[in-house]
Design an enzyme around this catalytic site. Structure first.
Site, PDB file in Angstrom:
ATOM      1  N   ARG A  24       0.847  -1.195   0.000  1.00 34.61           N
ATOM      2  CA  ARG A  24       0.000   0.000   0.000  1.00 34.61           C
ATOM      3  C   ARG A  24       0.886   1.250   0.000  1.00 34.61           C
ATOM      4  O   ARG A  24       1.768   1.385   0.851  1.00 34.61           O
ATOM      5  CB  ARG A  24      -0.873  -0.024   1.264  1.00 34.61           C
ATOM      6  N   THR A  56      -0.925   7.596  -1.247  1.00 34.48           N
ATOM      7  CA  THR A  56      -2.216   7.415  -1.938  1.00 34.48           C
ATOM      8  C   THR A  56      -3.102   6.379  -1.254  1.00 34.48           C
ATOM      9  O   THR A  56      -4.297   6.308  -1.520  1.00 34.48           O
ATOM     10  CB  THR A  56      -1.997   6.956  -3.400  1.00 34.48           C
ATOM     11  N   ASP A 116      -2.030 -12.008  11.952  1.00 39.52           N
ATOM     12  CA  ASP A 116      -1.166 -11.687  10.807  1.00 39.52           C
ATOM     13  C   ASP A 116      -0.479 -12.962  10.346  1.00 39.52           C
ATOM     14  O   ASP A 116       0.428 -13.475  11.005  1.00 39.52           O
ATOM     15  CB  ASP A 116      -0.135 -10.619  11.199  1.00 39.52           C
ATOM     16  N   ASP A 134       3.464 -12.793   9.781  1.00 35.74           N
ATOM     17  CA  ASP A 134       4.245 -12.718  11.021  1.00 35.74           C
ATOM     18  C   ASP A 134       4.236 -14.059  11.744  1.00 35.74           C
ATOM     19  O   ASP A 134       5.268 -14.501  12.259  1.00 35.74           O
ATOM     20  CB  ASP A 134       3.684 -11.629  11.943  1.00 35.74           C
TER      21      ASP A 134
HETATM   22  N1  URA Z   1      -3.639 -10.281   6.382  1.00 39.19           N
HETATM   23  C1  URA Z   1      -3.432 -11.098   7.431  1.00 39.19           C
HETATM   24  O1  URA Z   1      -2.325 -11.583   7.649  1.00 39.19           O
HETATM   25  N2  URA Z   1      -4.492 -11.386   8.224  1.00 39.19           N
HETATM   26  C2  URA Z   1      -5.726 -10.869   8.024  1.00 39.19           C
HETATM   27  O2  URA Z   1      -6.626 -11.181   8.780  1.00 39.19           O
HETATM   28  C3  URA Z   1      -5.908 -10.014   6.930  1.00 39.19           C
HETATM   29  C4  URA Z   1      -4.848  -9.730   6.124  1.00 39.19           C
END
Ligand code: URA
Length: 227
Positions: free
Chosen positions: A119, A123, A217, A220
Site C-alpha cells: 500500500r 495514496t 497476521d 508474522d
Molecule cells: N492479512 C493477514 O495476515 N491477516 C488478516 O486477517 C488479513 C490480512
C-alpha cells in the site's frame, strides 16, 4: 444491494468460480490448531502447510485435462487423464511465499514467479514494487498464491499484473487459505472468470482490516516476525 450483500444471501458453494473446500471435521481440526493464538510456530507452519496442500490439490483439479490410456501390470487398459496445459505458480510476497513449498511438493519442477505489492503510504492504494514472472506466462495456467483474501486490494492489483502480461483471466486460479465476502466480491466483480479456491469464509473484517474470527497476521506468525 452491494455485491457482497448478494453473495451473503446465497449459499457460498453456489457462487460462480468460488471453490470452498468441503468443511469436514478434519479441516476444522487443522484450522483449530492454526487459529489458536497460543499455537507454537512450528505447529502453525506444519498445519497451515497441510491445509495449503489441500488447497493446491483442489486448484490443480481445476486445470484442463485430456484423456490418456495406459496398460496396467495385469494387462488391462486404464482410461486415465493427464494435465493438458502449462502451469506456473505466482506468489504474492510475503505471505504467499509460505505456499511455495507445498506447490513444489506436488509439482516438482514448477516455475514460480513473484509479485510484491504494498500500500502506497501517500495514496493508500496498492502499488506494484516488484515482479518477476516466467517469460512465457501468457501461455500458462497460473496458480496465484496468497493465504489471505481480506479487502481484495492486493489480489486485484496482482491479477492485473498477470493480465497485463497476457495471462487469460480464465487461466488464473487464486488460491488462498481464508477469505471474507468483501474480498471475494471485489475479485469476482472485476474479474468474474478468475477462479478462487479457499478453505474458509470468515465473518468479516475488523477496523484494522484483519479477518474475524481470523488467524491474525499470517505472515508474522508463519515467518516468526513481529508486526
Ligand atoms: N492479512 C493477514 O495476515 N491477516 C488478516 O486477517 C488479513 C490480512
Amino acid at each position: 444491494m452491494s455485491t457482497a450483500r448478494k453473495l451473503q444471501t446465497r449459499n457460498h458453494l453456489e457462487i460462480d468460480n468460488l471453490h470452498l473446500l468441503p468443511q469436514t471435521n478434519q479441516l476444522r481440526a487443522l484450522h483449530t490448531i492454526i487459529r489458536d493464538r497460543g499455537a507454537r510456530r512450528e505447529d502453525f507452519v506444519f498445519y497451515s502447510g497441510r491445509i495449503i496442500r489441500l488447497l493446491i490439490e483442489t486448484g490443480l483439479g481445476l486445470l484442463p485435462f485430456e484423456p490418456c490410456e495406459v496398460e496396467t501390470p495385469v494387462g488391462r487398459r486404464y482410461e486415465g487423464r493427464r494435465f493438458a496445459s502449462q502451469l506456473c505458480g505466482v506468489s504474492i510476497a510475503r505471505a504467499g511465499e509460505s505456499m511455495e513449498a507445498e506447490l513444489r511438493a506436488v509439482c516438482r519442477s514448477v516455475r514460480i514467479g513473484k509479485i510484491l505489492i504494498q500500500r502506497d503510504k501517500t495514496t493508500k492504494l496498492p502499488r506494484l514494487y516488484y515482479s518477476s514472472l516466467p517469460r512465457d506466462i501468457a501461455r500458462c495456467h497460473v496458480l496465484l498464491l496468497d493465504p489471505m483474501l481480506a479487502t481484495g486490494g492486493t489480489a486485484l492489483a496482482a491479477i492485473q499484473v498477470l493480465l497485463d502480461r497476457g495471462v487469460a483471466e480464465a487461466n488464473i486460479i487464486f488460491v488462498n487459505l481464508i477469505a471474507v465476502l468483501e474480498g471475494i466480491a471485489a475479485v469476482t466483480k472485476r474479474y468474474p472468470d478468475v477462479k478462487i479456491v479457499t478453505s474458509s469464509i470468515e465473518e468479516g473484517l475488523n477496523e484494522n482490516a484483519y479477518m474475524m474470527p481470523g488467524i491474525g497476521d499470517f505472515g508474522d506468525r508463519y515467518f516468526g516476525t513481529e508486526a
